[in-house]
Scaffold this motif. Sequence first.
Motif, PDB file in Angstrom:
ATOM      1  N   ASP A 268       0.857  -1.180   0.000  1.00 49.13           N
ATOM      2  CA  ASP A 268       0.000   0.000   0.000  1.00 49.13           C
ATOM      3  C   ASP A 268       0.899   1.238   0.000  1.00 49.13           C
ATOM      4  O   ASP A 268       2.134   1.121   0.028  1.00 49.13           O
ATOM      5  CB  ASP A 268      -0.907  -0.003   1.235  1.00 49.13           C
ATOM      6  CG  ASP A 268      -2.126   0.894   1.089  1.00 49.13           C
ATOM      7  OD1 ASP A 268      -2.220   1.615   0.066  1.00 49.13           O
ATOM      8  OD2 ASP A 268      -2.986   0.887   1.990  1.00 49.13           O
ATOM      9  N   ARG A 269       0.324   2.407  -0.024  1.00 49.76           N
ATOM     10  CA  ARG A 269       1.089   3.654  -0.105  1.00 49.76           C
ATOM     11  C   ARG A 269       2.128   3.721   1.021  1.00 49.76           C
ATOM     12  O   ARG A 269       1.814   3.508   2.190  1.00 49.76           O
ATOM     13  CB  ARG A 269       0.160   4.858  -0.009  1.00 49.76           C
ATOM     14  CG  ARG A 269      -0.740   5.041  -1.229  1.00 49.76           C
ATOM     15  CD  ARG A 269      -1.479   6.366  -1.160  1.00 49.76           C
ATOM     16  NE  ARG A 269      -2.352   6.526  -2.315  1.00 49.76           N
ATOM     17  CZ  ARG A 269      -3.647   6.238  -2.327  1.00 49.76           C
ATOM     18  NH1 ARG A 269      -4.231   5.763  -1.225  1.00 49.76           N
ATOM     19  NH2 ARG A 269      -4.372   6.423  -3.417  1.00 49.76           N
ATOM     20  N   GLY A 270       3.351   4.040   0.637  1.00 57.64           N
ATOM     21  CA  GLY A 270       4.423   4.166   1.607  1.00 57.64           C
ATOM     22  C   GLY A 270       5.119   2.879   1.974  1.00 57.64           C
ATOM     23  O   GLY A 270       6.118   2.892   2.700  1.00 57.64           O
ATOM     24  N   PHE A 271       4.616   1.755   1.479  1.00 55.95           N
ATOM     25  CA  PHE A 271       5.197   0.460   1.823  1.00 55.95           C
ATOM     26  C   PHE A 271       5.523  -0.360   0.582  1.00 55.95           C
ATOM     27  O   PHE A 271       5.452  -1.585   0.590  1.00 55.95           O
ATOM     28  CB  PHE A 271       4.242  -0.327   2.727  1.00 55.95           C
ATOM     29  CG  PHE A 271       3.959   0.349   4.037  1.00 55.95           C
ATOM     30  CD1 PHE A 271       4.851   0.240   5.091  1.00 55.95           C
ATOM     31  CD2 PHE A 271       2.823   1.125   4.195  1.00 55.95           C
ATOM     32  CE1 PHE A 271       4.597   0.874   6.299  1.00 55.95           C
ATOM     33  CE2 PHE A 271       2.558   1.767   5.387  1.00 55.95           C
ATOM     34  CZ  PHE A 271       3.454   1.655   6.451  1.00 55.95           C
ATOM     35  N   GLY A 272       5.884   0.315  -0.473  1.00 55.11           N
ATOM     36  CA  GLY A 272       6.166  -0.373  -1.725  1.00 55.11           C
ATOM     37  C   GLY A 272       7.356  -1.296  -1.671  1.00 55.11           C
ATOM     38  O   GLY A 272       7.434  -2.282  -2.411  1.00 55.11           O
ATOM     39  N   PRO A 296      -0.282   1.851  -7.838  1.00 57.61           N
ATOM     40  CA  PRO A 296       0.293   2.385  -9.085  1.00 57.61           C
ATOM     41  C   PRO A 296       1.541   3.227  -8.880  1.00 57.61           C
ATOM     42  O   PRO A 296       2.453   3.196  -9.708  1.00 57.61           O
ATOM     43  CB  PRO A 296      -0.856   3.219  -9.664  1.00 57.61           C
ATOM     44  CG  PRO A 296      -2.098   2.569  -9.130  1.00 57.61           C
ATOM     45  CD  PRO A 296      -1.737   2.126  -7.753  1.00 57.61           C
ATOM     46  N   GLU A 297       1.615   3.968  -7.775  1.00 59.66           N
ATOM     47  CA  GLU A 297       2.775   4.841  -7.569  1.00 59.66           C
ATOM     48  C   GLU A 297       4.071   4.091  -7.309  1.00 59.66           C
ATOM     49  O   GLU A 297       5.151   4.680  -7.320  1.00 59.66           O
ATOM     50  CB  GLU A 297       2.514   5.824  -6.416  1.00 59.66           C
ATOM     51  CG  GLU A 297       1.981   5.214  -5.142  1.00 59.66           C
ATOM     52  CD  GLU A 297       0.461   5.272  -5.050  1.00 59.66           C
ATOM     53  OE1 GLU A 297      -0.043   5.724  -4.005  1.00 59.66           O
ATOM     54  OE2 GLU A 297      -0.202   4.870  -6.023  1.00 59.66           O
ATOM     55  N   MET A 336       0.919  -4.455   2.927  1.00 58.01           N
ATOM     56  CA  MET A 336      -0.391  -4.285   2.311  1.00 58.01           C
ATOM     57  C   MET A 336      -1.284  -3.330   3.098  1.00 58.01           C
ATOM     58  O   MET A 336      -2.233  -2.764   2.562  1.00 58.01           O
ATOM     59  CB  MET A 336      -1.080  -5.647   2.172  1.00 58.01           C
ATOM     60  CG  MET A 336      -2.320  -5.649   1.298  1.00 58.01           C
ATOM     61  SD  MET A 336      -2.920  -7.334   1.007  1.00 58.01           S
ATOM     62  CE  MET A 336      -3.518  -7.786   2.635  1.00 58.01           C
ATOM     63  N   GLY A 337      -1.002  -3.151   4.383  1.00 55.06           N
ATOM     64  CA  GLY A 337      -1.828  -2.300   5.204  1.00 55.06           C
ATOM     65  C   GLY A 337      -3.131  -2.981   5.582  1.00 55.06           C
ATOM     66  O   GLY A 337      -3.504  -4.020   5.034  1.00 55.06           O
TER      67      GLY A 337
END
Length: 517
Positions: A268-272, A296-297, A336-337
């Motif tokens: 998830d965001r910040g945990f790529g 996507p980011e 993944m959060g």
Amino acid sequence: MPPSSARSVPEPLYSAEAVRRIDRHIIDQRGGDGFGLMQSAAHAAFRRMVKRWPSVSPVLVLCGAGNNGGDGYLLASQAQRHGLEVRCLAVAPVERLTGDARSAWQQAEADGVPVQAVEALDDAGLASLLDGASLIVDAMLGTGVSGPPRSPFAEVIARANACPAPILAVDVPSGLDASTGAAAGEVVRAALTVTFIGRKAGLYTGVGPAVCGDIAFDDLGADADALAAGGVPVARLRRWNDVRALLPRRPANAHKGQFGRLLIVAGDRGFGGAGLMAAEAAGRSGAGLVTLATRPEHVGAALARCPSVMVRGVIHGSEIEDLLSGADTVVCGPGMGTGAWGQQMLQQVLGSEVPRVLDADALNLLASRVAVASERQVLTPHPGEAARLLGCQVADIERDRIGAAQRLQRTYGGVVLLKGAGTVIAAGTETVDIVGGGNPGMATGGMGDVLAGVIGALCGQLSGLAPAVVAAACAHLAAADRASGHVGYMGLLPTDVIGHLPLVFRDAEQAAAADKV
């Protein structure tokens, strides 16, 4: 040069009670001579002592009241006869000694070993005695004691641990539960543990790896009949050398479709980075095709870091349906959060028929649901996640790691890998696997993501989830040990472990080639 093709075999691990049954069987076989077996144990411990610490002197032997104390008195006798300066500290009053233990004390007295009663010493006297030793031998509590050590044992253990002298533990460090690896109070921190008859499971998991130091084993002549008297072992000790033969040989005309199509749902965001490390580890572990479904980011960074991985940026759970339909195995959870994005992803994975490896946040989300049991899943919790899954406290998990892994497996099915020192793997059989290896440098974020990737890769290459999980855990720890040899513990990163995975698998390939010749 290729490594030797010689392979070890899994070592059976027993509970303390099982070892006592084996011990009793051996004594009965020898005509009821328990003192002879005690002499054999003392000789084995003394032999290991002088091999590790040649000509060490003075030696202080800490003796309890039971057979463990008897081993200590007889070891002291041997040291005295070999010209070493040795004395015993009777932590339990000698008046309490009975049977073989009393005979051992009488032998030490006859050989001129000075025996000092602990109750005759004040704090300063105890400190002086311990600080004056070049080697301390722990023969206090053995396998027959459970719960925290009581006075004066607790005080002696704490004071011995504070001494600069190394400690040799006889059979098991005092204060350690030989069956579970838990320590309810003070526990001896040994540099070397010499253990007898049967390997005790508690030496290899929980607190055991931290307090046993190096482990030397002597079966004292226990044969197959004697071991059978102990019943089914509670565990098997697994190492890379005994599982690497599980890896299939690759034919000359191999193609990527033969080695598994792995989908990793992570990041998830910040945990790529979590998903990327899992994907790269999977590629380094022989997966034929690796696809990463992530936010996507993170796509650009993932392709730049590992262009061999196929990356799909996904926003909604429905976007991974086609990816799941084309996968042989799915790893779900790293980074993944537990928000809406992670919940959607897990929902899709749980609704699929694809064999799955659930890690990290997938486990945290699973803990909030009615238990979802499946024989097609692998759960990889650390103790905190295991406690959430079972609705208990972390202390309950660590009190009996083997039992906790078995409870998780009964609840959720499939294969459970309980992380921590002495990884425990339960797959629904009476005997679990405990994985040897690993080091303190692995206590950093991301190591579990790497392990999840290795498990996912090997699930696509081996027949059966349980063998794949055992092989993956062993390979992961072997790679971490190789990596720490280059960078040490403090600076060890998960990416260092990934970099050494190919070398570990290369060793397996070379061993297989040597066997073929």
